[in-house]
Design a protein around this motif. Structure first.
Motif: not given
Ligand SMILES: Cc1cc2nc3c(=O)[nH]c(=O)nc-3n(C[C@H](O)[C@H](O)[C@H](O)COP(=O)(O)OP(=O)(O)OC[C@H]3O[C@@H](n4cnc5c(N)ncnc54)[C@H](O)[C@@H]3O)c2cc1C
Length: 468
Positions: A33, A71, A74, A78, A110, A134, A141-142, A205, A326, A416
Motif C-alpha cells: 500500500a 497482507q 503496509g 516493508g 501470524p 486496517s 504478524g504485520g 514471527i 482513505s 507505519h
Molecule cells: C487503509 C489503511 C489504514 C491503515 N491504518 C493503520 C493504522 O491505523 N495504524 C497503523 O499502525 N497502521 C495502519 N495501516 C498500515 C498497515 O495496515 C499496518 O502496518 C499493518 O500492520 C500491516 O499488516 P500487513 O499484514 O498488511 O503486513 P505487510 O504490509 O504485509 O508487512 C508489513 C511488515 O511486516 C513484515 N511482516 C509481516 N508479517 C511478518 C511476520 N509474520 N514476521 C516478521 N515480519 C513480518 C513485513 O516484512 C513488512 O516489513 C493502514 C494501512 C492502510 C492501507
C-alpha cells in the motif's frame, strides 16, 4: 535466482499451489500500500514453522533474500521485495486463534486478521486494544512487525504493549521462544520487544501470545466541528490536560471533509476547517460526564458545533465519516504518499501551522487526518506519480515535513514504520551513532543479510526518489 535454487525450494515445499513462479503471480506480490513495484523471483505460502526453518536455512546456504509479508497493507514499503528473491506470504498461516480467559491472553498464528482477534476476545468480555484502521484486512504478524497503533493507542498503547511472548524463526533458521504467558518476565534482554517493530529484519514471527484486558462497559462519542484547524489543535491539548483520557481522538481536516463529501455524502460541513471525533469509555456514568466536559471545552475554544451520539447506530454513523477518508482521498488523484510523522502533543497546533506552510509553498494537495490525540497526524500528499514535475515537489515537501517534525521533538514514524520510504531520513532522527548501533544489532542477528534486506537502513547517499 538460479533455476537450481527454485527447484530446491519446490522440493522443500512439495505443494505446487503454495509455491508460485508465474509472472502474473509475481506481479501480484510486487507492491504494497506504499509506493513502488519490485518483482520477486518466487513466492511461497508456508503452513508451518518447520517449512519456514527449511526455507531460511536454504536461503543462508544459497544467499538469497527472504521478504516476509502479511497482507501487504503496509504504508512504508516493508514487504516489498526490493532485491528480488523469495516473498514469504504468511497470510495463509492462520490456523491458531485461542483465547485463554484464565490467563487473559490470546495465542495466535501470524496470518490471523487483527479484527478476528478483536471478535474472539469480545466473546469472553475481553478486549485486544490495538486497532489499526486496517484491522479487517491486516495480519497480526504485520502488526507485530510494524508495532502498529491505531485510534485506541491514545489511551491503551500500541501493539508492543500487548505482546508478552513470541515464537520466532531467526535469520539463520533457528527457532526461539521469547517471553511467555506471564505478565511479568525480566529474564535477560527483552527480545520480544526487540522483534516487535523490527519490520521483518530480525526474525519471522510464527506465533504470538497477546495480553487481553476487560472490555470497558460503556462508550460515548462526539463529533466536534471547528472553523479553524489551529483551534482544533488547542482543543486537543486542552482535553488531554483536563484529566480526561479519551479512548480515541481523531482529526479530519477540510481537504478530508471535502473528499468524503465528494465520494459519499454523509452531511459533513464542507466549509469547516477541521472535525474532531472524540470517544471516551469506562463506567457508564463516568463516560457520560466526560463527554459533556469534552463538549464544554470545545465550545469554550470556538467549536461551531458538537454532536453527541445517543445510540449505537448514531455512533457508527459518526465514525463512518472518518472511515471513508482513505478510500475518498485516492479519488482526488491516484497516488497517495502517506506519512505518519508524530509530534509531542503540545506541538500539535505548531505542526498544523507548519503543514499549512509546506502545502502552500509546494502547491500540493496535502490532506491531514489521523490519530491527532497522540500527535500521530497523517499528512497524506495526494498526487499523480506520472507527473514527474509534481513528484519532485512532493519529494521536497516530504523532506520538509520530516525536518519540521524532528525540530518539534517528534519522530519520523508513529506507527507505519520505516521500510523503504523513510530509510533515507533515519540519521536525521537517530544521529550517526544511534544508526550504527541499530545496524550492529542487524549484523549480529542476520550475518548473511537474508531477512528483508534494503529496509530501514539507508544505502550510502540514499535519497527519497519518487519522480523516476
Ligand atoms: C487503509 C489503511 C489504514 C491503515 N491504518 C493503520 C493504522 O491505523 N495504524 C497503523 O499502525 N497502521 C495502519 N495501516 C498500515 C498497515 O495496515 C499496518 O502496518 C499493518 O500492520 C500491516 O499488516 P500487513 O499484514 O498488511 O503486513 P505487510 O504490509 O504485509 O508487512 C508489513 C511488515 O511486516 C513484515 N511482516 C509481516 N508479517 C511478518 C511476520 N509474520 N514476521 C516478521 N515480519 C513480518 C513485513 O516484512 C513488512 O516489513 C493502514 C494501512 C492502510 C492501507
Amino acid at each position: 535466482m538460479e533455476n537450481r535454487v527454485i527447484e530446491e525450494i519446490k522440493r522443500l515445499i512439495p505443494d505446487p499451489k503454495r509455491v508460485m513462479t508465474d509472472i502474473s503471480d509475481l506481479y501480484s506480490y510486487s507492491y504494497d500500500a506504499s509506493f513502488g513495484t519490485y518483482l520477486p523471483d518466487i513466492v511461497v505460502q508456508p503452513k508451518s514453522t518447520e517449512e519456514i526453518v527449511r526455507l531460511v536455512q536454504l536461503a543462508n546456504q544459497e544467499k538469497f533474500p527472504i521478504y516476509p509479508r502479511g497482507q501487504a497493507t503496509g504504508l512504508s514499503g516493508g514487504s516489498l521485495p526490493v532485491k528480488g528473491g523469495l516473498v514469504l506470504d504468511l497470510s495463509k498461516m492462520n490456523q491458531t486463534l485461542i483465547i485463554d480467559p484464565d490467563n487473559l491472553v490470546a495465542i495466535v498464528s501470524p496470518g490471523v486478521l487483527t479484527a478476528d482477534i478483536h471478535k474472539a476476545a469480545e466473546q469472553y468480555g475481553l478486549m485486544y486494544p490495538p486497532d489499526p484502521s486496517s484491522s479487517n484486512v491486516s495480519t497480526i504478524g504485520g502488526n507485530l512487525a510494524e508495532n502498529s497503533g491505531g485510534p485506541k493507542g491514545l489511551k491503551y498503547g500500541v501493539t508492543k504493549d500487548y505482546v508478552i511472548g513470541l515464537e520466532v524463526v531467526t535469520p539463520e533458521g533457528k527457532v526461539i521462544r521469547t517471553g511467555g504467558k506471564t505478565v511479568k518476565n525480566v529474564t535477560g534482554y527483552d527480545l520480544t520487544k526487540l522483534i516487535v517493530g523490527s519490520e521483518g529484519t530480525l526474525g519471522i514471527i510464527t506465533e504470538a501470545i497477546l495480553r487481553l484486558i476487560p472490555k470497558p462497559p460503556a462508550t460515548e462519542t462526539a463529533m466536534v466541528i471547528f472553523d479553524d484547524i489551529v483551534d482544533s489543535g488547542r482543543a486537543i491539548s486542552k482535553i488531554l490536560t483536563s484529566g480526561i483520557l479519551p479512548s480515541k481522538l481523531e482529526l479530519m481536516d477540510q481537504a478530508s471533509i471535502q473528499a468524503v463529501e465528494d465520494y459519499e455524502p454523509v452531511g459533513l460541513p464542507r466549509d469547516a476547517e477541521a472535525i474532531l471525533l472524540v470517544e471516551v469509555d469506562g463506567h457508564p456514568l463516568a463516560a457520560k460526564d466526560e463527554i459533556e466536559k469534552v463538549k464544554a471545552i470545545c465550545i469554550g475554544l470556538g467549536a461551531r458545533e458538537v454532536k453527541i451520539a445517543t445510540t449505537k447506530e448514531e455512533r457508527e454513523e459518526l465514525w463512518r465519516a472518518r472511515k471513508l477518508v482513505s478510500p475518498a482521498i485516492v479519488k482526488i488523484k491516484p497516488t497517495k504518499i502517506s506519512e505518519d510523522a508524530t509530534v509531542p502533543r503540545s506541538k500539535i497546533p505548531e505542526m498544523f501551522k507548519r503543514l499549512k506552510e509546506i502545502k502552500e509553498k509546494y502547491q500540493l494537495h496535502l490532506v491531514i487526518f489521523g490519530h491527532a490525540g497522540d500527535g500521530n497526524l497523517h499528512p497524506n500528499i495526494i498526487t499523480n506519480k506520472l507527473d514527474k514535475e509534481e513528484m519532485k515537489r512532493v519529494e521536497k515537501a516530504v523532506e520538509e515535513i520530516f525536518r519540521a517534525t524532528i525540530e518539534l521533538g517528534g519522530t519520523l514514524s508513529g506507527e507505519h514504520g520505516i521500510g523503504t520510504m523513510k530509510a533515507p531520513f533515519m540519521e536525521m532522527e537517530l544521529g550517526e551513532v544511534g544508526l550504527v548501533m541499530m545496524k550492529r544489532i542487524k549484523e549480529a542477528w542476520d550475518p548473511n543479510n537474508i531477512l528483508n534486506p534494503g529496509k530501514i537502513f539507508p544505502e550510502p547517499g540514499q535519497k527519497l526518489v519518487l519522480s523516476e
